[in-house]
Design a protein around this motif. Structure first.
Motif, PDB file in Angstrom:
ATOM      1  N   TYR A  67       0.818  -1.085  -0.047  1.00 27.35           N
ATOM      2  CA  TYR A  67      -0.105   0.056  -0.042  1.00 27.35           C
ATOM      3  C   TYR A  67       0.809   1.250  -0.091  1.00 27.35           C
ATOM      4  CZ  TYR A  67      -4.077  -3.023   1.258  1.00 27.35           C
ATOM      5  OH  TYR A  67      -4.937  -3.983   1.187  1.00 27.35           O
ATOM      6  N   ARG A  68       0.315   2.484  -0.647  1.00 23.41           N
ATOM      7  CA  ARG A  68       0.848   3.576  -0.591  1.00 23.41           C
ATOM      8  C   ARG A  68      -0.015   4.616  -0.062  1.00 23.41           C
ATOM      9  NH1 ARG A  68       1.525   8.293  -3.911  1.00 23.41           N
ATOM     10  NH2 ARG A  68      -0.536   7.574  -4.886  1.00 23.41           N
ATOM     11  N   ILE A  69       0.626   5.217   0.932  1.00 19.51           N
ATOM     12  CA  ILE A  69      -0.251   6.339   1.561  1.00 19.51           C
ATOM     13  C   ILE A  69      -0.226   7.653   0.707  1.00 19.51           C
ATOM     14  CG2 ILE A  69      -0.352   8.057   3.536  1.00 19.51           C
ATOM     15  CD1 ILE A  69       1.138   6.075   5.316  1.00 19.51           C
ATOM     16  N   THR A  70      -1.310   8.248   0.244  1.00 20.30           N
ATOM     17  CA  THR A  70      -1.684   9.478  -0.552  1.00 20.30           C
ATOM     18  C   THR A  70      -1.349  10.534  -0.102  1.00 20.30           C
ATOM     19  OG1 THR A  70      -4.021   9.482  -0.141  1.00 20.30           O
ATOM     20  CG2 THR A  70      -3.302   7.997  -2.098  1.00 20.30           C
ATOM     21  N   ARG A  71      -1.182  11.630  -1.022  1.00 22.30           N
ATOM     22  CA  ARG A  71      -1.175  13.020  -0.394  1.00 22.30           C
ATOM     23  C   ARG A  71      -1.823  13.258   0.711  1.00 22.30           C
ATOM     24  NH1 ARG A  71       0.505  17.017  -4.932  1.00 22.30           N
ATOM     25  NH2 ARG A  71      -1.411  16.770  -5.313  1.00 22.30           N
ATOM     26  N   GLN A  72      -3.273  13.023   0.429  1.00 22.66           N
ATOM     27  CA  GLN A  72      -4.380  13.404   1.149  1.00 22.66           C
ATOM     28  C   GLN A  72      -4.379  12.541   2.532  1.00 22.66           C
ATOM     29  OE1 GLN A  72      -4.957  12.676  -1.960  1.00 22.66           O
ATOM     30  NE2 GLN A  72      -5.972  10.846  -2.160  1.00 22.66           N
ATOM     31  N   GLY A  73      -3.783  11.290   2.277  1.00 24.32           N
ATOM     32  CA  GLY A  73      -3.556  10.260   3.357  1.00 24.32           C
ATOM     33  C   GLY A  73      -2.686  10.778   4.375  1.00 24.32           C
ATOM     34  N   PHE A  74      -1.798  11.605   3.884  1.00 26.85           N
ATOM     35  CA  PHE A  74      -0.733  12.318   4.842  1.00 26.85           C
ATOM     36  C   PHE A  74      -1.360  13.672   5.610  1.00 26.85           C
ATOM     37  CE2 PHE A  74       2.957   9.970   2.278  1.00 26.85           C
ATOM     38  CZ  PHE A  74       3.521   9.522   3.289  1.00 26.85           C
ATOM     39  N   GLY A  75      -2.010  14.164   4.783  1.00 27.93           N
ATOM     40  CA  GLY A  75      -2.748  15.525   5.630  1.00 27.93           C
ATOM     41  C   GLY A  75      -3.600  14.863   6.725  1.00 27.93           C
ATOM     42  N   ILE A  76      -4.324  13.739   6.241  1.00 29.87           N
ATOM     43  CA  ILE A  76      -5.274  13.259   7.505  1.00 29.87           C
ATOM     44  C   ILE A  76      -4.365  12.738   8.531  1.00 29.87           C
ATOM     45  CG2 ILE A  76      -6.573  10.984   7.996  1.00 29.87           C
ATOM     46  CD1 ILE A  76      -8.236  12.959   6.274  1.00 29.87           C
ATOM     47  N   ILE A  77      -3.186  12.048   8.417  1.00 30.13           N
ATOM     48  CA  ILE A  77      -2.277  11.380   9.191  1.00 30.13           C
ATOM     49  C   ILE A  77      -1.834  12.769  10.188  1.00 30.13           C
ATOM     50  CG2 ILE A  77      -0.053  10.658   9.512  1.00 30.13           C
ATOM     51  CD1 ILE A  77      -0.565   8.731   7.387  1.00 30.13           C
ATOM     52  N   LEU A  78      -1.437  13.685   9.354  1.00 30.51           N
ATOM     53  CA  LEU A  78      -1.247  15.052  10.313  1.00 30.51           C
ATOM     54  C   LEU A  78      -2.066  15.640  11.286  1.00 30.51           C
ATOM     55  CD1 LEU A  78       0.944  17.687  10.359  1.00 30.51           C
ATOM     56  CD2 LEU A  78      -0.484  18.610   8.912  1.00 30.51           C
ATOM     57  N   PHE A  79      -3.347  15.681  10.640  1.00 32.23           N
ATOM     58  CA  PHE A  79      -4.343  16.277  11.441  1.00 32.23           C
ATOM     59  C   PHE A  79      -4.665  15.184  12.744  1.00 32.23           C
ATOM     60  CE2 PHE A  79      -6.735  18.290   7.443  1.00 32.23           C
ATOM     61  CZ  PHE A  79      -6.066  19.198   7.617  1.00 32.23           C
ATOM     62  N   LEU A  80      -4.577  13.872  12.576  1.00 30.62           N
ATOM     63  CA  LEU A  80      -4.911  12.798  13.494  1.00 30.62           C
ATOM     64  C   LEU A  80      -3.597  12.892  14.303  1.00 30.62           C
ATOM     65  CD1 LEU A  80      -6.314   9.698  11.549  1.00 30.62           C
ATOM     66  CD2 LEU A  80      -7.467  11.298  13.361  1.00 30.62           C
ATOM     67  N   ALA A  81      -2.487  13.319  14.108  1.00 33.30           N
ATOM     68  CA  ALA A  81      -1.358  13.157  15.038  1.00 33.30           C
ATOM     69  C   ALA A  81      -1.560  14.514  15.873  1.00 33.30           C
ATOM     70  CB  ALA A  81       0.098  13.548  13.976  1.00 33.30           C
ATOM     71  N   VAL A  82      -1.938  15.676  15.369  1.00 35.54           N
ATOM     72  CA  VAL A  82      -2.146  16.902  16.091  1.00 35.54           C
ATOM     73  C   VAL A  82      -3.338  16.482  17.182  1.00 35.54           C
ATOM     74  CG1 VAL A  82      -2.744  19.215  16.352  1.00 35.54           C
ATOM     75  CG2 VAL A  82      -1.183  18.467  14.265  1.00 35.54           C
ATOM     76  N   PHE A 136      -8.310  21.082  14.864  1.00 34.24           N
ATOM     77  CA  PHE A 136      -7.815  20.048  14.111  1.00 34.24           C
ATOM     78  C   PHE A 136      -8.736  18.702  13.892  1.00 34.24           C
ATOM     79  CE2 PHE A 136      -4.057  22.471  13.948  1.00 34.24           C
ATOM     80  CZ  PHE A 136      -3.052  21.897  12.919  1.00 34.24           C
ATOM     81  N   SER A 137      -9.633  18.903  14.943  1.00 33.99           N
ATOM     82  CA  SER A 137     -10.920  17.776  14.781  1.00 33.99           C
ATOM     83  C   SER A 137     -11.793  18.275  13.721  1.00 33.99           C
ATOM     84  CB  SER A 137     -11.493  17.637  16.302  1.00 33.99           C
ATOM     85  OG  SER A 137     -10.540  17.321  17.166  1.00 33.99           O
ATOM     86  N   VAL A 138     -11.971  19.572  13.765  1.00 29.66           N
ATOM     87  CA  VAL A 138     -12.880  20.203  12.859  1.00 29.66           C
ATOM     88  C   VAL A 138     -12.357  19.963  11.369  1.00 29.66           C
ATOM     89  CG1 VAL A 138     -14.086  22.143  11.898  1.00 29.66           C
ATOM     90  CG2 VAL A 138     -14.360  21.626  14.410  1.00 29.66           C
ATOM     91  N   LEU A 139     -11.008  20.246  11.451  1.00 31.98           N
ATOM     92  CA  LEU A 139     -10.464  20.043  10.194  1.00 31.98           C
ATOM     93  C   LEU A 139     -10.378  18.742   9.699  1.00 31.98           C
ATOM     94  CD1 LEU A 139      -7.129  22.452  10.498  1.00 31.98           C
ATOM     95  CD2 LEU A 139      -9.107  22.770   9.012  1.00 31.98           C
ATOM     96  N   PHE A 140     -10.318  17.746  10.343  1.00 34.96           N
ATOM     97  CA  PHE A 140     -10.155  16.270  10.267  1.00 34.96           C
ATOM     98  C   PHE A 140     -11.605  15.890   9.577  1.00 34.96           C
ATOM     99  CE2 PHE A 140     -11.513  12.015  11.709  1.00 34.96           C
ATOM    100  CZ  PHE A 140     -10.578  11.403  10.785  1.00 34.96           C
TER     101      PHE A 140
END
Lengths: 156, 328
Positions: free
Chosen positions: A84-99, A132-136
């Motif tokens: 599997y490959r994490i997509t660009r939007q996937g990385f965005g989601i990971i960032l939001f979830l990490a915060v 970040f919850s709202v952004l996610f």
């Protein structure tokens, strides 16, 4: 990757979705809204007005999500990286979830006996967690509607 | 306290706080003060209290600058049936209960104990819990605990949702409508004023002074000191004089310890209770289950990693097992 792995990922996906929904509902329930706006008057939703119940469900949801995240992150690096490959939007989601996760964990630490954070830092954590919850939620909704996946299966 | 905060002020303040906190976050160990600094606790000997209310008026005088000055008429808040106006600004002199203008009052009670009638006067205010649910569960962090054990509500950040009151085992914080930050957002839809309660004269303590209710008491009912010393003294008095203690174990431990010649269950039965008139019953630790879950939160990621490693190990073992090799 075999069928059982795909099946386990499918179950994990639904557990994660259900957990995130519970976290969102109980997270917004930390603000005094559900009683004011009669949500707790709906049969079966009385618990939404009990801050201790929503708080504990929020913590329980965080435990499930942290376990799933640790499990699949480990498996990703040990096993799935070539599949599997994490997509660009996937990385965005990971960032939001990490915060969200880091600010949440710091909030948990702040609520321990004998631990003192400054008012400014707690305010900063609350703001980060909510924004970040709202952004996610917004970005996850948009990605779902326009069918942008978070991960893609690599071509064999 | 008349806070004239514009929305711009809020964002400027928010940005400053965020920037300050961002810097503080970098130096996290300095921002976190552990249990090394002792919390302050107070000891109230009910045998000495004559109910003169000197402490009540000393509190009022000392904290008058912090009192709300609401803007009237109040905004209509929706849903009207569910959101009630709470206005004490026309009744600031009320001293028979807690209000936004009375952070300390005397509960008077007549009890029959050991065959005789006794009158007790109990100064009531925030207990300043060791692990305060009001601070832990406040959605904006406006109720927060200081390292000296004082729980303070920041009136500039409070929206008056009264969550702190709902989660407080004694329902101590009191709301004043028509004041505070909610007026700058959507006052009809969210918030309902500001919550007020005893802040144990944190500003005086920061200057090295003693809270007004303690200095003005003619009977020396109250004393303040490091929690360990106060607890040691309270326990010693209880042991030597056969008196009863309240606040030591309540809600997981508080920084307000009462000494009484009468058991507290006897007092509570005779006490007039209600809104702004707290009970004096045993209280279990409100944060106990959350604390347990937070411990599980530490184990959760480790369990996930271990499970994944185990799964991979089993898969690798299967792949490289002799049977597999033979089959191949």
């Amino acid at each position: 990757m075999n069928n059982s792995t795909d099946k386990s990922l499918k179950y994990a996906r639904w557990i994660a979705i259900a957990t995130l929904a519970a976290l969102a509902i109980t997270g917004f329930g930390q603000m005094p809204l559900y009683k004011r706006y009669y949500v707790s008057s709906i049969p079966g939703f009385r618990w939404t007005a009990d801050y201790y119940i929503t708080h504990n469900i929020h913590y329980a949801g965080a435990i499930i999500l942290l376990t799933l995240t640790a499990y699949y992150t480990t498996r990703y690096f040990m096993q799935f990286r070539g599949v599997y490959r994490i997509t660009r939007q996937g990385f965005g989601i990971i960032l939001f979830l990490a915060v969200i996760a880091v600010s949440g964990i710091l909030k948990v630490i702040a609520s321990q006996k004998g631990v003192y954070f400054s008012l400014d830092f707690i305010f900063f954590l609350d703001l980060l967690h909510i924004i970040f919850s709202v952004l996610f939620l917004i970005s996850a909704g948009i990605f779902k509607i326009i069918k942008l996946p978070w991960v893609e299966r690599l071509e064999k | 306290m008349n806070h004239k905060i514009s929305r711009r002020d809020l964002f400027t303040k928010g940005a400053k706080r965020t920037a300050a906190a961002g810097i503080a976050a970098v130096a996290l160990p300095q921002a976190v003060k552990g249990a090394t600094g002792s919390e302050l606790a107070t000891l109230l000997d009910l045998r000495k209290c004559i109910g003169c209310e000197a402490c009540v008026y000393a509190c009022k005088d000392s904290n008058a600058k912090k009192y709300p000055e609401p803007v009237k008429p109040f905004p209509v808040m929706h849903p009207v049936k569910r959101v009630k106006v709470e206005d004490w600004s026309e009744n600031r002199d009320e001293t028979t209960r807690l209000t936004p203008y009375t952070w300390l009052y005397i509960q008077r009670v007549k009890v029959y104990y050991n065959g005789k009638e006794q009158e007790l006067n109990i100064p009531r205010r925030c207990m300043h819990c060791e692990n305060p649910p009001c601070a832990n569960l406040c959605p904006w962090g406006s109720a927060h605990k200081q390292s000296n054990g004082i729980t303070v509500i920041d009136t500039e950040l409070c929206f008056g949702g009264a969550k702190c009151k709902d989660v407080c085992p004694w329902k101590i914080p009191q709301r004043q409508t028509g004041v505070g930050i909610y007026l700058k957002f959507a006052p009809s839809l969210g918030g309902n004023g500001v919550m007020y309660k005893c802040d144990r004269c944190y500003d005086k303590i920061a200057q090295g002074e003693i809270p007004a209710c303690i200095t003005e008491c003619p009977e020396g009912v109250q004393k303040i000191g490091p929690r360990e010393d106060i607890i040691r003294e309270a326990k010693a008095i209880a042991l030597s004089e056969g008196v009863y203690l309240y606040g030591l174990e309540e809600n997981g431990g508080t920084n307000t310890i009462y000494i009484s010649p009468v058991p507290f269950d006897v007092i509570d039965r005779a006490l007039e209770k209600g809104d702004g008139k707290p009970h004096i019953q045993p209280v279990a630790d409100s944060m106990a289950s959350a604390d347990l879950l937070s411990k599980a939160m530490v184990i959760a990621p480790l369990a996930g990693i271990a499970a994944a490693a185990g799964k991979n190990f089993r898969m690798l073992k299967k792949i490289f097992s002799p049977e597999k090799e033979n089959n191949e």
